[in-house]
Enzyme design. Structure first.
Site, mmCIF file in Angstrom:
data_model
loop_
_atom_site.group_PDB
_atom_site.id
_atom_site.type_symbol
_atom_site.label_atom_id
_atom_site.label_comp_id
_atom_site.label_asym_id
_atom_site.label_seq_id
_atom_site.Cartn_x
_atom_site.Cartn_y
_atom_site.Cartn_z
ATOM 1 N N HIS A 308 0.846 -1.193 0.000
ATOM 2 C CA HIS A 308 0.000 0.000 0.000
ATOM 3 C C HIS A 308 0.877 1.237 0.000
ATOM 4 O O HIS A 308 1.948 1.224 0.627
ATOM 5 C CB HIS A 308 -0.914 0.006 1.235
ATOM 6 C CG HIS A 308 -2.070 0.934 1.098
ATOM 7 N ND1 HIS A 308 -1.963 2.286 1.367
ATOM 8 C CD2 HIS A 308 -3.329 0.723 0.660
ATOM 9 C CE1 HIS A 308 -3.132 2.849 1.122
ATOM 10 N NE2 HIS A 308 -3.968 1.931 0.680
ATOM 11 N N ASP A 365 -8.006 -5.279 -0.157
ATOM 12 C CA ASP A 365 -8.506 -6.106 -1.255
ATOM 13 C C ASP A 365 -8.137 -7.576 -1.129
ATOM 14 O O ASP A 365 -8.606 -8.400 -1.907
ATOM 15 C CB ASP A 365 -7.971 -5.561 -2.590
ATOM 16 C CG ASP A 365 -8.533 -4.190 -2.903
ATOM 17 O OD1 ASP A 365 -9.747 -4.013 -2.724
ATOM 18 O OD2 ASP A 365 -7.772 -3.298 -3.304
HETATM 19 N N1 CMC Z 1 4.159 -7.666 -4.851
HETATM 20 C C1 CMC Z 1 5.506 -7.646 -5.011
HETATM 21 N N2 CMC Z 1 6.277 -6.557 -4.830
HETATM 22 C C2 CMC Z 1 5.651 -5.420 -4.464
HETATM 23 C C3 CMC Z 1 4.259 -5.353 -4.272
HETATM 24 C C4 CMC Z 1 3.506 -6.531 -4.479
HETATM 25 N N3 CMC Z 1 2.169 -6.521 -4.310
HETATM 26 N N4 CMC Z 1 3.910 -4.087 -3.935
HETATM 27 C C5 CMC Z 1 5.051 -3.385 -3.892
HETATM 28 N N5 CMC Z 1 6.106 -4.178 -4.221
HETATM 29 C C6 CMC Z 1 7.529 -3.797 -4.234
HETATM 30 C C7 CMC Z 1 7.866 -2.988 -5.471
HETATM 31 O O1 CMC Z 1 8.294 -3.825 -6.529
HETATM 32 C C8 CMC Z 1 8.975 -2.103 -4.942
HETATM 33 O O2 CMC Z 1 10.151 -2.874 -4.850
HETATM 34 P P1 CMC Z 1 11.595 -2.188 -5.079
HETATM 35 O O3 CMC Z 1 11.738 -1.178 -3.967
HETATM 36 O O4 CMC Z 1 12.545 -3.306 -5.009
HETATM 37 O O5 CMC Z 1 11.537 -1.552 -6.443
HETATM 38 C C9 CMC Z 1 8.526 -1.789 -3.514
HETATM 39 O O6 CMC Z 1 7.734 -2.911 -3.125
HETATM 40 C C10 CMC Z 1 7.695 -0.510 -3.377
HETATM 41 O O7 CMC Z 1 6.594 -0.594 -4.274
HETATM 42 P P2 CMC Z 1 5.988 0.626 -5.094
HETATM 43 O O8 CMC Z 1 5.279 0.083 -6.292
HETATM 44 O O9 CMC Z 1 7.078 1.635 -5.334
HETATM 45 O O10 CMC Z 1 4.996 1.209 -4.040
HETATM 46 P P3 CMC Z 1 3.773 2.158 -4.362
HETATM 47 O O11 CMC Z 1 3.467 2.875 -3.112
HETATM 48 O O12 CMC Z 1 4.065 2.986 -5.576
HETATM 49 O O13 CMC Z 1 2.588 1.139 -4.774
HETATM 50 C C11 CMC Z 1 0.784 -0.379 -4.637
HETATM 51 C C12 CMC Z 1 1.610 0.714 -3.903
HETATM 52 C C13 CMC Z 1 -0.475 -0.666 -3.835
HETATM 53 C C14 CMC Z 1 0.389 0.134 -6.010
HETATM 54 C C15 CMC Z 1 1.659 -1.655 -4.744
HETATM 55 O O14 CMC Z 1 2.004 -2.125 -3.466
HETATM 56 C C16 CMC Z 1 0.979 -2.748 -5.559
HETATM 57 O O15 CMC Z 1 1.087 -2.764 -6.796
HETATM 58 N N6 CMC Z 1 0.235 -3.704 -4.880
HETATM 59 C C17 CMC Z 1 -0.526 -4.712 -5.603
HETATM 60 C C18 CMC Z 1 -1.864 -4.117 -6.078
HETATM 61 C C19 CMC Z 1 -2.839 -3.908 -4.931
HETATM 62 O O16 CMC Z 1 -3.036 -4.771 -4.101
HETATM 63 N N7 CMC Z 1 -3.503 -2.743 -4.938
HETATM 64 C C20 CMC Z 1 -4.521 -2.383 -3.938
HETATM 65 C C21 CMC Z 1 -4.066 -1.275 -3.048
HETATM 66 S S1 CMC Z 1 -5.083 -1.043 -1.603
HETATM 67 C C22 CMC Z 1 -6.662 -0.620 -2.133
HETATM 68 C C23 CMC Z 1 -6.771 0.514 -3.052
HETATM 69 O O17 CMC Z 1 -5.961 1.446 -3.143
HETATM 70 O O18 CMC Z 1 -7.783 0.558 -3.748
#
Ligand code: CMC
Length: 429
Positions: A308, A365
Protein backbone atom coordinates in the site's frame (compact mmCIF):
# COMPACT_ATOMS: atom_id res chain seq x y z
CA UNK A 1 15.81 22.32 7.21
CA UNK A 2 12.97 22.96 9.67
CA UNK A 3 13.63 25.77 12.19
CA UNK A 4 11.33 27.68 14.53
CA UNK A 5 8.21 26.28 12.89
CA UNK A 6 9.48 27.46 9.51
CA UNK A 7 11.24 25.59 6.71
CA UNK A 8 14.26 27.12 5.03
CA UNK A 9 15.08 26.17 1.47
CA UNK A 10 18.37 27.30 -0.04
CA UNK A 11 18.49 27.79 -3.82
CA UNK A 12 21.96 28.85 -4.94
CA UNK A 13 23.00 31.51 -2.44
CA UNK A 14 19.48 32.62 -1.61
CA UNK A 15 17.66 31.41 1.47
CA UNK A 16 13.85 31.22 1.39
CA UNK A 17 11.57 30.73 4.34
CA UNK A 18 8.30 28.82 4.20
CA UNK A 19 5.54 28.37 6.74
CA UNK A 20 4.78 24.98 8.21
CA UNK A 21 1.27 23.60 8.39
CA UNK A 22 0.59 21.33 11.36
CA UNK A 23 -2.40 19.00 11.25
CA UNK A 24 -4.64 18.08 14.19
CA UNK A 25 -2.70 14.79 14.54
CA UNK A 26 0.62 16.70 14.41
CA UNK A 27 1.42 15.87 10.80
CA UNK A 28 3.74 18.49 9.35
CA UNK A 29 3.77 19.97 5.83
CA UNK A 30 5.88 22.69 4.26
CA UNK A 31 3.59 25.22 2.64
CA UNK A 32 5.29 25.73 -0.73
CA UNK A 33 2.34 27.51 -2.35
CA UNK A 34 4.55 30.61 -2.81
CA UNK A 35 7.63 28.65 -3.97
CA UNK A 36 7.45 29.48 -7.68
CA UNK A 37 6.56 33.11 -7.15
CA UNK A 38 9.51 33.53 -4.79
CA UNK A 39 12.12 31.36 -6.55
CA UNK A 40 10.87 30.66 -10.10
CA UNK A 41 11.40 26.95 -9.49
CA UNK A 42 8.89 24.14 -8.97
CA UNK A 43 8.95 20.74 -7.24
CA UNK A 44 8.67 17.37 -8.99
CA UNK A 45 7.07 14.45 -7.16
CA UNK A 46 5.94 11.61 -9.47
CA UNK A 47 2.98 9.76 -7.99
CA UNK A 48 2.65 12.59 -5.42
CA UNK A 49 4.49 10.39 -2.90
CA UNK A 50 5.45 13.45 -0.80
CA UNK A 51 2.78 15.91 -1.83
CA UNK A 52 -0.26 16.92 0.16
CA UNK A 53 -2.91 18.18 -2.23
CA UNK A 54 -5.25 19.70 0.35
CA UNK A 55 -6.18 20.13 3.98
CA UNK A 56 -9.00 17.77 4.84
CA UNK A 57 -11.10 17.14 7.96
CA UNK A 58 -12.70 13.89 6.75
CA UNK A 59 -10.39 10.89 7.19
CA UNK A 60 -7.26 10.38 9.27
CA UNK A 61 -4.85 7.65 8.31
CA UNK A 62 -1.57 6.77 10.00
CA UNK A 63 0.11 4.22 7.74
CA UNK A 64 2.96 3.50 10.17
CA UNK A 65 0.65 2.68 13.07
CA UNK A 66 -2.17 1.16 10.98
CA UNK A 67 -4.79 3.69 12.13
CA UNK A 68 -7.85 4.68 10.09
CA UNK A 69 -10.54 7.05 11.38
CA UNK A 70 -13.54 8.71 9.72
CA UNK A 71 -14.22 12.14 11.29
CA UNK A 72 -12.36 10.94 14.41
CA UNK A 73 -14.18 7.59 14.82
CA UNK A 74 -12.04 4.44 14.54
CA UNK A 75 -12.78 2.13 11.62
CA UNK A 76 -12.93 -0.82 14.02
CA UNK A 77 -15.74 0.77 16.04
CA UNK A 78 -17.67 1.96 13.01
CA UNK A 79 -17.45 -1.46 11.30
CA UNK A 80 -18.74 -3.14 14.44
CA UNK A 81 -21.47 -0.73 15.55
CA UNK A 82 -22.65 1.51 12.71
CA UNK A 83 -24.80 1.07 9.65
CA UNK A 84 -23.54 2.26 6.28
CA UNK A 85 -26.03 5.11 5.96
CA UNK A 86 -24.95 6.55 9.33
CA UNK A 87 -21.35 6.39 8.13
CA UNK A 88 -22.29 8.05 4.84
CA UNK A 89 -23.98 10.86 6.80
CA UNK A 90 -20.96 11.15 9.10
CA UNK A 91 -18.53 11.45 6.21
CA UNK A 92 -20.62 13.88 4.20
CA UNK A 93 -21.96 16.15 6.96
CA UNK A 94 -19.24 15.76 9.62
CA UNK A 95 -21.17 14.21 12.54
CA UNK A 96 -23.11 11.06 13.30
CA UNK A 97 -26.82 11.71 12.76
CA UNK A 98 -29.42 11.36 15.51
CA UNK A 99 -32.45 9.14 14.73
CA UNK A 100 -34.49 12.06 13.36
CA UNK A 101 -31.74 13.20 10.98
CA UNK A 102 -31.06 9.64 9.88
CA UNK A 103 -34.76 8.99 9.19
CA UNK A 104 -35.00 12.19 7.14
CA UNK A 105 -31.84 11.28 5.20
CA UNK A 106 -33.20 7.82 4.37
CA UNK A 107 -36.60 9.29 3.45
CA UNK A 108 -35.02 11.81 1.07
CA UNK A 109 -32.94 9.08 -0.54
CA UNK A 110 -35.99 6.85 -0.98
CA UNK A 111 -37.97 9.71 -2.53
CA UNK A 112 -35.26 9.92 -5.20
CA UNK A 113 -34.94 6.17 -5.74
CA UNK A 114 -36.13 6.22 -9.32
CA UNK A 115 -33.95 6.11 -12.40
CA UNK A 116 -35.36 7.34 -15.71
CA UNK A 117 -36.58 4.33 -17.73
CA UNK A 118 -34.66 5.67 -20.74
CA UNK A 119 -31.40 4.86 -18.97
CA UNK A 120 -32.30 1.21 -19.56
CA UNK A 121 -31.92 1.83 -23.30
CA UNK A 122 -28.32 2.92 -22.75
CA UNK A 123 -27.70 -0.12 -20.56
CA UNK A 124 -29.22 -2.40 -23.20
CA UNK A 125 -26.82 -1.09 -25.83
CA UNK A 126 -23.79 -2.45 -23.94
CA UNK A 127 -22.67 -5.98 -24.88
CA UNK A 128 -23.24 -8.54 -22.12
CA UNK A 129 -19.46 -9.01 -22.00
CA UNK A 130 -18.84 -5.33 -21.11
CA UNK A 131 -16.92 -4.87 -17.87
CA UNK A 132 -19.36 -3.65 -15.18
CA UNK A 133 -16.99 -0.84 -14.11
CA UNK A 134 -17.04 0.66 -17.61
CA UNK A 135 -20.83 0.38 -17.69
CA UNK A 136 -21.16 1.91 -14.20
CA UNK A 137 -18.94 4.86 -15.04
CA UNK A 138 -20.82 5.48 -18.31
CA UNK A 139 -24.26 5.25 -16.71
CA UNK A 140 -23.23 7.53 -13.83
CA UNK A 141 -22.09 10.09 -16.36
CA UNK A 142 -25.30 9.58 -18.35
CA UNK A 143 -27.33 10.31 -15.18
CA UNK A 144 -26.34 13.96 -15.57
CA UNK A 145 -28.46 14.19 -18.74
CA UNK A 146 -31.50 12.94 -16.86
CA UNK A 147 -30.91 15.24 -13.87
CA UNK A 148 -29.63 18.43 -15.48
CA UNK A 149 -28.87 21.17 -13.03
CA UNK A 150 -26.00 23.56 -12.61
CA UNK A 151 -24.97 23.13 -9.01
CA UNK A 152 -24.82 26.37 -7.09
CA UNK A 153 -22.19 25.59 -4.48
CA UNK A 154 -23.51 28.42 -2.30
CA UNK A 155 -26.89 26.67 -2.17
CA UNK A 156 -26.97 24.10 0.62
CA UNK A 157 -30.26 22.82 -0.79
CA UNK A 158 -28.92 22.18 -4.29
CA UNK A 159 -25.90 20.35 -2.92
CA UNK A 160 -28.08 18.29 -0.59
CA UNK A 161 -30.45 17.40 -3.45
CA UNK A 162 -27.56 16.28 -5.67
CA UNK A 163 -26.14 14.16 -2.83
CA UNK A 164 -29.36 12.32 -2.02
CA UNK A 165 -30.09 11.79 -5.72
CA UNK A 166 -26.72 10.15 -6.26
CA UNK A 167 -26.95 8.03 -3.10
CA UNK A 168 -30.41 6.95 -4.25
CA UNK A 169 -29.67 6.21 -7.89
CA UNK A 170 -26.20 4.61 -7.83
CA UNK A 171 -27.36 1.45 -5.97
CA UNK A 172 -30.15 1.02 -8.55
CA UNK A 173 -27.64 1.29 -11.39
CA UNK A 174 -25.26 -1.10 -9.62
CA UNK A 175 -28.06 -3.65 -9.25
CA UNK A 176 -29.02 -3.16 -12.91
CA UNK A 177 -25.43 -3.76 -14.04
CA UNK A 178 -25.33 -6.91 -11.88
CA UNK A 179 -28.74 -8.14 -13.00
CA UNK A 180 -28.04 -7.51 -16.68
CA UNK A 181 -24.91 -9.67 -16.36
CA UNK A 182 -27.07 -12.45 -14.92
CA UNK A 183 -29.90 -11.97 -17.44
CA UNK A 184 -32.35 -10.97 -14.67
CA UNK A 185 -35.15 -8.37 -14.95
CA UNK A 186 -34.20 -4.92 -13.68
CA UNK A 187 -35.44 -3.94 -10.23
CA UNK A 188 -36.27 -0.65 -8.52
CA UNK A 189 -35.95 -1.92 -5.00
CA UNK A 190 -38.29 -1.84 -2.04
CA UNK A 191 -39.31 1.50 -0.52
CA UNK A 192 -40.01 -0.10 2.85
CA UNK A 193 -36.45 -1.29 3.44
CA UNK A 194 -33.32 0.26 4.93
CA UNK A 195 -30.50 1.39 2.62
CA UNK A 196 -28.30 -1.72 2.77
CA UNK A 197 -31.26 -4.10 3.07
CA UNK A 198 -32.63 -2.57 -0.14
CA UNK A 199 -29.29 -2.86 -1.97
CA UNK A 200 -29.12 -6.53 -0.99
CA UNK A 201 -32.67 -7.22 -2.13
CA UNK A 202 -32.18 -5.37 -5.43
CA UNK A 203 -29.21 -7.60 -6.19
CA UNK A 204 -30.39 -10.99 -4.98
CA UNK A 205 -34.14 -10.84 -5.59
CA UNK A 206 -35.32 -13.44 -8.12
CA UNK A 207 -38.50 -12.98 -10.23
CA UNK A 208 -39.85 -16.48 -9.51
CA UNK A 209 -39.04 -16.85 -5.82
CA UNK A 210 -40.13 -15.14 -2.63
CA UNK A 211 -37.28 -12.97 -1.35
CA UNK A 212 -36.25 -13.81 2.20
CA UNK A 213 -33.65 -11.52 3.69
CA UNK A 214 -30.49 -13.23 4.91
CA UNK A 215 -29.23 -11.15 7.86
CA UNK A 216 -25.69 -12.53 7.56
CA UNK A 217 -25.49 -11.29 3.97
CA UNK A 218 -26.93 -7.88 4.88
CA UNK A 219 -24.56 -7.34 7.80
CA UNK A 220 -21.59 -8.51 5.73
CA UNK A 221 -22.38 -6.12 2.89
CA UNK A 222 -22.96 -3.35 5.47
CA UNK A 223 -19.50 -3.98 6.95
CA UNK A 224 -17.76 -4.12 3.56
CA UNK A 225 -19.40 -0.87 2.45
CA UNK A 226 -18.29 0.87 5.67
CA UNK A 227 -14.72 -0.38 5.32
CA UNK A 228 -14.55 1.03 1.79
CA UNK A 229 -16.38 4.29 2.52
CA UNK A 230 -13.37 6.63 2.48
CA UNK A 231 -9.59 6.51 2.41
CA UNK A 232 -8.43 10.13 2.15
CA UNK A 233 -6.50 11.24 -0.95
CA UNK A 234 -6.23 7.96 -2.88
CA UNK A 235 -6.17 7.80 -6.68
CA UNK A 236 -9.94 7.81 -7.31
CA UNK A 237 -10.68 10.39 -4.60
CA UNK A 238 -7.97 12.67 -5.92
CA UNK A 239 -9.54 12.21 -9.37
CA UNK A 240 -12.95 13.23 -8.02
CA UNK A 241 -11.44 16.34 -6.39
CA UNK A 242 -9.40 17.22 -9.49
CA UNK A 243 -12.34 16.85 -11.87
CA UNK A 244 -14.59 18.77 -9.48
CA UNK A 245 -11.98 21.54 -9.19
CA UNK A 246 -12.83 22.55 -12.76
CA UNK A 247 -16.40 23.04 -11.43
CA UNK A 248 -17.60 19.90 -13.19
CA UNK A 249 -20.75 18.66 -11.43
CA UNK A 250 -20.98 15.99 -8.75
CA UNK A 251 -22.19 13.15 -11.03
CA UNK A 252 -19.51 13.82 -13.68
CA UNK A 253 -16.78 13.96 -11.02
CA UNK A 254 -17.93 10.66 -9.45
CA UNK A 255 -18.07 9.02 -12.89
CA UNK A 256 -14.39 9.93 -13.35
CA UNK A 257 -13.63 8.54 -9.87
CA UNK A 258 -15.24 5.23 -10.84
CA UNK A 259 -12.92 5.00 -13.87
CA UNK A 260 -9.89 5.71 -11.68
CA UNK A 261 -10.98 3.04 -9.20
CA UNK A 262 -11.17 0.42 -11.95
CA UNK A 263 -7.38 -0.01 -12.27
CA UNK A 264 -5.71 -3.16 -10.85
CA UNK A 265 -3.37 -1.14 -8.63
CA UNK A 266 -6.38 0.50 -6.96
CA UNK A 267 -9.93 -0.88 -6.56
CA UNK A 268 -9.49 -3.37 -9.40
CA UNK A 269 -7.12 -5.27 -7.12
CA UNK A 270 -10.00 -7.17 -5.47
CA UNK A 271 -10.88 -8.83 -8.79
CA UNK A 272 -7.16 -9.39 -9.51
CA UNK A 273 -6.68 -11.08 -6.10
CA UNK A 274 -9.38 -13.68 -6.75
CA UNK A 275 -8.09 -14.30 -10.26
CA UNK A 276 -4.61 -14.78 -8.77
CA UNK A 277 -5.86 -17.15 -6.03
CA UNK A 278 -7.89 -19.14 -8.55
CA UNK A 279 -4.85 -19.36 -10.85
CA UNK A 280 -2.73 -20.65 -7.94
CA UNK A 281 -5.39 -23.24 -7.12
CA UNK A 282 -5.63 -24.35 -10.77
CA UNK A 283 -1.86 -24.60 -10.92
CA UNK A 284 -1.84 -27.11 -8.06
CA UNK A 285 -1.74 -24.71 -5.10
CA UNK A 286 2.02 -24.12 -4.98
CA UNK A 287 2.12 -20.73 -3.22
CA UNK A 288 5.94 -20.75 -3.09
CA UNK A 289 6.09 -20.65 -6.90
CA UNK A 290 3.94 -17.49 -6.97
CA UNK A 291 5.89 -15.92 -4.11
CA UNK A 292 9.05 -16.39 -6.15
CA UNK A 293 7.38 -14.80 -9.18
CA UNK A 294 6.30 -11.81 -7.06
CA UNK A 295 9.89 -11.28 -5.89
CA UNK A 296 11.44 -11.75 -9.35
CA UNK A 297 12.15 -8.27 -10.73
CA UNK A 298 12.14 -9.62 -14.31
CA UNK A 299 8.58 -10.92 -13.83
CA UNK A 300 5.75 -8.34 -13.96
CA UNK A 301 3.67 -10.47 -11.54
CA UNK A 302 2.92 -8.83 -8.19
CA UNK A 303 1.27 -10.37 -5.20
CA UNK A 304 -2.12 -8.74 -5.64
CA UNK A 305 -3.75 -7.50 -2.45
CA UNK A 306 -0.34 -6.81 -0.91
CA UNK A 307 1.36 -3.49 -0.35
CA UNK A 308 0.00 0.00 0.00
CA UNK A 309 1.22 3.50 -0.75
CA UNK A 310 0.43 4.68 2.77
CA UNK A 311 0.21 1.62 5.04
CA UNK A 312 3.63 0.38 6.09
CA UNK A 313 1.94 -1.80 8.67
CA UNK A 314 -1.23 -3.93 8.66
CA UNK A 315 -4.11 -2.30 6.81
CA UNK A 316 -6.68 -2.19 9.66
CA UNK A 317 -9.43 -2.91 7.12
CA UNK A 318 -7.70 -6.14 6.05
CA UNK A 319 -7.66 -7.38 9.67
CA UNK A 320 -11.43 -6.82 9.98
CA UNK A 321 -12.16 -8.38 6.58
CA UNK A 322 -10.06 -11.47 7.33
CA UNK A 323 -12.12 -12.18 10.45
CA UNK A 324 -15.35 -11.42 8.55
CA UNK A 325 -14.35 -13.83 5.74
CA UNK A 326 -13.90 -16.64 8.25
CA UNK A 327 -17.24 -15.86 9.94
CA UNK A 328 -19.26 -15.50 6.73
CA UNK A 329 -17.98 -18.66 5.13
CA UNK A 330 -18.71 -20.53 8.37
CA UNK A 331 -22.22 -19.09 8.70
CA UNK A 332 -23.06 -19.75 5.08
CA UNK A 333 -21.59 -23.26 5.35
CA UNK A 334 -19.07 -22.67 2.57
CA UNK A 335 -15.63 -24.21 2.50
CA UNK A 336 -13.55 -22.45 -0.14
CA UNK A 337 -10.03 -23.78 -0.78
CA UNK A 338 -8.89 -20.36 -1.98
CA UNK A 339 -9.35 -18.99 1.57
CA UNK A 340 -6.72 -21.48 2.71
CA UNK A 341 -4.46 -20.50 -0.20
CA UNK A 342 -4.86 -16.82 0.78
CA UNK A 343 -4.00 -17.56 4.41
CA UNK A 344 -0.97 -19.59 3.31
CA UNK A 345 0.25 -16.78 1.05
CA UNK A 346 -0.20 -14.23 3.83
CA UNK A 347 1.76 -16.37 6.29
CA UNK A 348 4.62 -16.88 3.85
CA UNK A 349 4.77 -13.23 2.82
CA UNK A 350 4.81 -11.98 6.43
CA UNK A 351 7.83 -14.20 7.12
CA UNK A 352 9.69 -13.39 3.90
CA UNK A 353 12.45 -10.77 4.01
CA UNK A 354 11.42 -9.34 0.58
CA UNK A 355 7.98 -8.40 1.96
CA UNK A 356 9.20 -7.61 5.48
CA UNK A 357 11.95 -5.25 4.27
CA UNK A 358 9.54 -3.40 1.97
CA UNK A 359 6.83 -3.35 4.64
CA UNK A 360 4.32 -5.08 2.36
CA UNK A 361 1.23 -6.25 4.25
CA UNK A 362 -2.17 -7.52 3.08
CA UNK A 363 -4.41 -4.63 2.08
CA UNK A 364 -8.22 -4.20 2.02
CA UNK A 365 -8.51 -6.11 -1.25
CA UNK A 366 -6.76 -9.28 -0.14
CA UNK A 367 -9.72 -10.96 1.60
CA UNK A 368 -12.73 -8.94 0.36
CA UNK A 369 -13.04 -10.91 -2.90
CA UNK A 370 -13.32 -14.17 -0.94
CA UNK A 371 -16.39 -12.75 0.79
CA UNK A 372 -17.93 -11.44 -2.45
CA UNK A 373 -17.33 -14.86 -4.01
CA UNK A 374 -19.08 -16.54 -1.06
CA UNK A 375 -22.06 -14.22 -1.66
CA UNK A 376 -22.05 -15.41 -5.31
CA UNK A 377 -21.16 -11.98 -6.60
CA UNK A 378 -19.25 -12.43 -9.89
CA UNK A 379 -15.54 -11.47 -10.00
CA UNK A 380 -16.12 -8.56 -12.37
CA UNK A 381 -18.62 -7.02 -9.92
CA UNK A 382 -16.14 -6.82 -7.00
CA UNK A 383 -14.83 -3.38 -7.89
CA UNK A 384 -18.39 -2.18 -8.47
CA UNK A 385 -19.13 -3.12 -4.84
CA UNK A 386 -16.05 -1.14 -3.81
CA UNK A 387 -17.39 1.86 -5.77
CA UNK A 388 -20.75 1.59 -4.01
CA UNK A 389 -18.96 1.73 -0.67
CA UNK A 390 -16.64 4.57 -1.70
CA UNK A 391 -19.53 6.75 -2.92
CA UNK A 392 -20.06 8.70 0.35
CA UNK A 393 -16.30 9.27 0.62
CA UNK A 394 -16.13 10.68 -2.91
CA UNK A 395 -19.16 12.87 -2.23
CA UNK A 396 -17.74 14.22 1.03
CA UNK A 397 -14.35 14.94 -0.54
CA UNK A 398 -15.96 16.68 -3.54
CA UNK A 399 -18.16 18.74 -1.21
CA UNK A 400 -15.24 19.70 1.03
CA UNK A 401 -13.14 20.71 -1.98
CA UNK A 402 -15.91 22.97 -3.33
CA UNK A 403 -16.81 24.42 0.09
CA UNK A 404 -13.14 25.24 0.72
CA UNK A 405 -13.17 27.04 -2.63
CA UNK A 406 -10.06 25.18 -3.72
CA UNK A 407 -8.49 26.42 -6.97
CA UNK A 408 -8.55 24.41 -10.17
CA UNK A 409 -6.01 21.55 -9.99
CA UNK A 410 -3.36 22.18 -12.58
CA UNK A 411 0.09 20.72 -11.93
CA UNK A 412 3.17 22.00 -13.71
CA UNK A 413 5.89 19.97 -15.42
CA UNK A 414 9.54 20.06 -16.36
CA UNK A 415 9.68 19.93 -20.13
CA UNK A 416 12.35 17.50 -21.43
CA UNK A 417 11.40 17.40 -25.15
CA UNK A 418 12.90 19.01 -28.25
CA UNK A 419 13.86 22.66 -28.11
CA UNK A 420 12.50 24.94 -30.79
CA UNK A 421 13.03 23.62 -34.36
CA UNK A 422 11.90 24.79 -37.76
CA UNK A 423 9.02 23.05 -39.52
CA UNK A 424 10.12 20.80 -42.42
CA UNK A 425 7.83 20.48 -45.42
CA UNK A 426 6.57 16.94 -46.06
CA UNK A 427 8.80 16.34 -49.12
CA UNK A 428 11.90 17.30 -47.13
CA UNK A 429 11.35 14.81 -44.26
N1 CMC B 1 4.16 -7.67 -4.85
C1 CMC B 1 5.51 -7.65 -5.01
N2 CMC B 1 6.28 -6.56 -4.83
C2 CMC B 1 5.65 -5.42 -4.46
C3 CMC B 1 4.26 -5.35 -4.27
C4 CMC B 1 3.51 -6.53 -4.48
N3 CMC B 1 2.17 -6.52 -4.31
N4 CMC B 1 3.91 -4.09 -3.93
C5 CMC B 1 5.05 -3.38 -3.89
N5 CMC B 1 6.11 -4.18 -4.22
C6 CMC B 1 7.53 -3.80 -4.23
C7 CMC B 1 7.87 -2.99 -5.47
O1 CMC B 1 8.29 -3.82 -6.53
C8 CMC B 1 8.98 -2.10 -4.94
O2 CMC B 1 10.15 -2.87 -4.85
P1 CMC B 1 11.60 -2.19 -5.08
O3 CMC B 1 11.74 -1.18 -3.97
O4 CMC B 1 12.55 -3.31 -5.01
O5 CMC B 1 11.54 -1.55 -6.44
C9 CMC B 1 8.53 -1.79 -3.51
O6 CMC B 1 7.73 -2.91 -3.12
C10 CMC B 1 7.70 -0.51 -3.38
O7 CMC B 1 6.59 -0.59 -4.27
P2 CMC B 1 5.99 0.63 -5.09
O8 CMC B 1 5.28 0.08 -6.29
O9 CMC B 1 7.08 1.63 -5.33
O10 CMC B 1 5.00 1.21 -4.04
P3 CMC B 1 3.77 2.16 -4.36
O11 CMC B 1 3.47 2.87 -3.11
O12 CMC B 1 4.06 2.99 -5.58
O13 CMC B 1 2.59 1.14 -4.77
C11 CMC B 1 0.78 -0.38 -4.64
C12 CMC B 1 1.61 0.71 -3.90
C13 CMC B 1 -0.48 -0.67 -3.83
C14 CMC B 1 0.39 0.13 -6.01
C15 CMC B 1 1.66 -1.65 -4.74
O14 CMC B 1 2.00 -2.12 -3.47
C16 CMC B 1 0.98 -2.75 -5.56
O15 CMC B 1 1.09 -2.76 -6.80
N6 CMC B 1 0.23 -3.70 -4.88
C17 CMC B 1 -0.53 -4.71 -5.60
C18 CMC B 1 -1.86 -4.12 -6.08
C19 CMC B 1 -2.84 -3.91 -4.93
O16 CMC B 1 -3.04 -4.77 -4.10
N7 CMC B 1 -3.50 -2.74 -4.94
C20 CMC B 1 -4.52 -2.38 -3.94
C21 CMC B 1 -4.07 -1.28 -3.05
S1 CMC B 1 -5.08 -1.04 -1.60
C22 CMC B 1 -6.66 -0.62 -2.13
C23 CMC B 1 -6.77 0.51 -3.05
O17 CMC B 1 -5.96 1.45 -3.14
O18 CMC B 1 -7.78 0.56 -3.75
Amino acid sequence: MIMNDKANIKVGNENYEFELIIGSEDEVAIDISSLRTKTNIITIDPGFKNTGACKSAITFLDGEKGILRYRGYSIEELAEKANFLEVAYLLIFGDLPNQKKLDKFLYDIKENSIVDEDLKKILESFPKSAHPMGVLSSLTSALVSFNPSVLDIESKKEIYDAIVKLLAKLPIIVSWVYRKGKGLPLDYGDYSLGYVENITKMMFNRPNKEYIQNDTIVSTINKLLILHADHEQNCSTSTVRIVGSSHAGLFASISAGISALWGRLHGGANQAVIEMLEAIEKDGGDTKKFMAKAKDKTDPFRLMGFGHRVYKNFDPRAKIIKVAADEVLKELGISDPILEIAKGLEKEALADSYFVDRKLYPNVDFYSGIIYKALEIPNQMFTVMFALGRLPGWISQWKEMRENKEPISRPRQIYVGERHRAFLDLDLR
